[in-house]
Design an enzyme around this catalytic site. Structure first.
Site, PDB file in Angstrom:
ATOM      1  N   GLY A  29      -8.064   0.436   0.006  1.00 56.99           N
ATOM      2  CA  GLY A  29      -8.727   0.917  -0.824  1.00 56.99           C
ATOM      3  C   GLY A  29      -7.898   2.076  -1.472  1.00 56.99           C
ATOM      4  O   GLY A  29      -6.725   2.075  -1.036  1.00 56.99           O
ATOM      5  N   HIS A  32      -4.281   1.630  -5.979  1.00 55.66           N
ATOM      6  CA  HIS A  32      -3.118   1.891  -7.198  1.00 55.66           C
ATOM      7  C   HIS A  32      -2.346   0.693  -7.815  1.00 55.66           C
ATOM      8  O   HIS A  32      -2.480  -0.698  -7.346  1.00 55.66           O
ATOM      9  CB  HIS A  32      -2.289   2.861  -6.845  1.00 55.66           C
ATOM     10  CG  HIS A  32      -1.511   2.551  -5.487  1.00 55.66           C
ATOM     11  ND1 HIS A  32      -0.599   1.592  -5.069  1.00 55.66           N
ATOM     12  CD2 HIS A  32      -1.662   3.018  -4.028  1.00 55.66           C
ATOM     13  CE1 HIS A  32      -0.185   1.404  -4.128  1.00 55.66           C
ATOM     14  NE2 HIS A  32      -0.772   2.288  -3.385  1.00 55.66           N
ATOM     15  N   GLY A  34       0.230  -0.687  -7.002  1.00 55.07           N
ATOM     16  CA  GLY A  34       1.234  -1.340  -6.150  1.00 55.07           C
ATOM     17  C   GLY A  34      -0.006  -2.243  -5.485  1.00 55.07           C
ATOM     18  O   GLY A  34       0.509  -3.628  -5.299  1.00 55.07           O
ATOM     19  N   HIS A  35      -1.150  -1.995  -5.043  1.00 56.80           N
ATOM     20  CA  HIS A  35      -2.116  -3.050  -4.653  1.00 56.80           C
ATOM     21  C   HIS A  35      -2.324  -3.920  -5.698  1.00 56.80           C
ATOM     22  O   HIS A  35      -2.540  -5.169  -5.192  1.00 56.80           O
ATOM     23  CB  HIS A  35      -3.570  -2.338  -4.359  1.00 56.80           C
ATOM     24  CG  HIS A  35      -3.401  -1.145  -3.101  1.00 56.80           C
ATOM     25  ND1 HIS A  35      -3.578   0.188  -3.551  1.00 56.80           N
ATOM     26  CD2 HIS A  35      -3.283  -1.435  -1.904  1.00 56.80           C
ATOM     27  CE1 HIS A  35      -3.552   0.700  -2.325  1.00 56.80           C
ATOM     28  NE2 HIS A  35      -3.288  -0.041  -1.205  1.00 56.80           N
ATOM     29  N   GLY A 145       2.877  -6.024   1.093  1.00 65.22           N
ATOM     30  CA  GLY A 145       3.965  -5.167   0.287  1.00 65.22           C
ATOM     31  C   GLY A 145       4.877  -4.913   1.120  1.00 65.22           C
ATOM     32  O   GLY A 145       5.083  -4.780   2.414  1.00 65.22           O
ATOM     33  N   MET A 182       4.672   3.822  -5.051  1.00 66.28           N
ATOM     34  CA  MET A 182       3.175   4.097  -4.947  1.00 66.28           C
ATOM     35  C   MET A 182       2.670   4.017  -3.810  1.00 66.28           C
ATOM     36  O   MET A 182       2.698   3.257  -2.917  1.00 66.28           O
ATOM     37  CB  MET A 182       2.608   3.211  -6.082  1.00 66.28           C
ATOM     38  CG  MET A 182       3.065   3.451  -7.449  1.00 66.28           C
ATOM     39  SD  MET A 182       2.082   2.398  -8.318  1.00 66.28           S
ATOM     40  CE  MET A 182       2.969   2.742  -9.910  1.00 66.28           C
ATOM     41  N   ARG A 185      -1.513   7.809  -0.192  1.00 70.08           N
ATOM     42  CA  ARG A 185      -1.313   9.252   0.190  1.00 70.08           C
ATOM     43  C   ARG A 185      -0.318  10.051  -0.952  1.00 70.08           C
ATOM     44  O   ARG A 185      -0.478  11.093  -0.416  1.00 70.08           O
ATOM     45  CB  ARG A 185      -0.548   9.077   1.475  1.00 70.08           C
ATOM     46  CG  ARG A 185      -1.200   8.424   2.837  1.00 70.08           C
ATOM     47  CD  ARG A 185      -0.520   8.361   3.860  1.00 70.08           C
ATOM     48  NE  ARG A 185      -1.337   8.042   5.121  1.00 70.08           N
ATOM     49  CZ  ARG A 185      -1.591   6.915   5.821  1.00 70.08           C
ATOM     50  NH1 ARG A 185      -0.655   5.967   5.542  1.00 70.08           N
ATOM     51  NH2 ARG A 185      -2.538   6.739   6.806  1.00 70.08           N
TER      52      ARG A 185
HETATM   53  P1  AMP Z   1      -2.814  -0.140   2.211  1.00 64.57           P
HETATM   54  O1  AMP Z   1      -3.980   0.173   1.408  1.00 64.57           O
HETATM   55  O2  AMP Z   1      -1.915   1.159   2.325  1.00 64.57           O
HETATM   56  O3  AMP Z   1      -3.097  -0.646   3.670  1.00 64.57           O
HETATM   57  O4  AMP Z   1      -1.985  -1.228   1.499  1.00 64.57           O
HETATM   58  C1  AMP Z   1      -2.341  -2.396   1.519  1.00 64.57           C
HETATM   59  C2  AMP Z   1      -1.327  -3.397   1.050  1.00 64.57           C
HETATM   60  O5  AMP Z   1      -0.759  -3.070  -0.186  1.00 64.57           O
HETATM   61  C3  AMP Z   1      -0.269  -3.530   1.959  1.00 64.57           C
HETATM   62  O6  AMP Z   1       0.117  -4.695   2.118  1.00 64.57           O
HETATM   63  C4  AMP Z   1       0.790  -2.513   1.338  1.00 64.57           C
HETATM   64  O7  AMP Z   1       2.054  -2.712   1.942  1.00 64.57           O
HETATM   65  C5  AMP Z   1       0.613  -2.854  -0.014  1.00 64.57           C
HETATM   66  N1  AMP Z   1       1.215  -1.576  -0.809  1.00 64.57           N
HETATM   67  C6  AMP Z   1       0.974  -0.491  -0.559  1.00 64.57           C
HETATM   68  N2  AMP Z   1       1.805   0.323  -1.502  1.00 64.57           N
HETATM   69  C7  AMP Z   1       2.473  -0.421  -2.183  1.00 64.57           C
HETATM   70  C8  AMP Z   1       3.385  -0.473  -3.256  1.00 64.57           C
HETATM   71  N3  AMP Z   1       3.729   0.597  -4.032  1.00 64.57           N
HETATM   72  N4  AMP Z   1       3.993  -1.641  -3.906  1.00 64.57           N
HETATM   73  C9  AMP Z   1       3.457  -2.782  -3.223  1.00 64.57           C
HETATM   74  N5  AMP Z   1       2.733  -2.998  -2.219  1.00 64.57           N
HETATM   75  C10 AMP Z   1       2.190  -1.973  -1.814  1.00 64.57           C
END
Ligand code: AMP
Length: 298
Positions: A29, A32, A34-35, A145, A182, A185
């Site tokens: 959650g 951003h 990237g997600h 990602g 992105m 954090r």
């Molecule tokens: P998280 O919410 O941090 O667990 O991330 C969920 C998914 O989004 C994971 O597969 C991450 O690698 C991916 N992710 C997070 N930040 C980025 C980013 N800047 N660009 C691409 N994927 C991302």
């Protein structure tokens, strides 16, 4: 209309109603851009998309930021609805880990270095929750990602070893205009730290051009990165890794195969993570998906 499921029964019922190809995007959650790149790719490749939002307690260490982790459920749902996501699965901890829970998945070698070394137990939590999410959502393809490159390698290993019937697709790191990867954090950074944070991407870019034009020796690449990062006094380097893209073993001699360069730098209490595959032309969806954690059966 986006459908929201917050129980095991609700996600199983909702999943059963989908036909055709299903993509799943697991997240914690505070979504951003990237997600959303992952969600968009899933949308392009599949008939239906499921996004999961779960801040998974078992992947946080005792002194990490579980309680402080940014949360924005209403904003997340609105964004996912705009992206055409079919189902959001957002369980709470009691749904995922009811009392009496005692089963964990542990991938061995590829969890030992990099993040695994600095965050003991982290990947045991990741693989456990991702396996549960795969079982609950039954995707054809799951999207991860590049940002968390070791996570890709670990999950690929688990998928191969436990015979999950799905593909893993890897999406390149989305960046701010100044190059900072992105991350949810990034919200923790002070204005001064935020200004300094693009140093990670800069160091990786310089290492990339040194690799392409001067030397592929891991010792030289480490040195170039160290020198570049030392110009940024706010950041404390936690590790620099130059590793094989499948085994994640640290390299001491030049390799003819692609390599993964990863960095973690602390800015105050915030840990920033970034990486590059080398050669540089592999940092796109096809290159990453083919190279990162590719599992060769011997
Ligand atoms: P998280 O919410 O941090 O667990 O991330 C969920 C998914 O989004 C994971 O597969 C991450 O690698 C991916 N992710 C997070 N930040 C980025 C980013 N800047 N660009 C691409 N994927 C991302």
């Amino acid at each position: 209309m986006i459908r929201i499921a917050d129980s095991v029964k609700a996600i199983r019922d909702a999943r059963r109603e989908l036909s055709g190809r299903v993509g799943v995007v697991p997240t914690m959650g505070a979504l951003h851009k990237g997600h959303l790149e992952l969600v968009r790719q899933a949308r392009v490749d599949n008939d239906h998309v499921i996004t999961t939002i779960f801040v998974n307690p078992t992947q946080f260490g005792p002194n990490e930021d579980l309680d402080a982790y940014p949360r924005d459920l209403d904003g997340d749902i609105a964004r996912l609805e705009t992206e055409g996501v079919d189902i959001v699965f957002m369980p709470n901890s009691a749904v995922m880990y009811p009392s009496g829970y005692q089963t964990y998945i542990s991938v061995e070698q590829v969890t030992q270095g990099l993040e695994g070394e600095h965050r003991p137990g982290h990947f045991r939590g990741v693989t456990t929750v991702v396996a549960k999410l795969f079982n609950l959502t039954q995707p054809d393809t799951a999207y991860f990602g590049q940002k968390d490159a070791q996570q890709v390698v670990v999950i690929r290993r688990m998928v191969a070893d436990l015979n999950f019937p799905l593909q893993i697709s890897v999406v390149p790191t989305a960046r701010e205009p100044d190059g900072l990867a992105m991350s949810s954090r990034n919200a923790y950074l002070s204005p001064e730290e935020r200004k300094a944070a693009p140093a990670l991407n800069r160091a990786l870019s310089i290492a990339g051009s040194v690799y392409m034009h001067q030397t592929k020796h891991p010792r030289d690449l480490r040195q170039v990165i160290e020198r570049q990062l030392s110009m940024e006094s706010l950041g404390q380097v936690e590790y620099i890794s130059i590793a094989d893209t499948s085994t994640l073993e640290e390299l001491e001699t030049p390799s003819s195969k692609p390599i993964l360069v990863s960095l973690v730098v602390r800015f105050g209490k915030t840990r920033l993570l970034d990486n590059r595959l080398l050669p540089l032309n592999l940092n796109n969806r096809a290159g990453l998906t083919k190279t990162l954690g590719s599992v060769e059966r011997k």
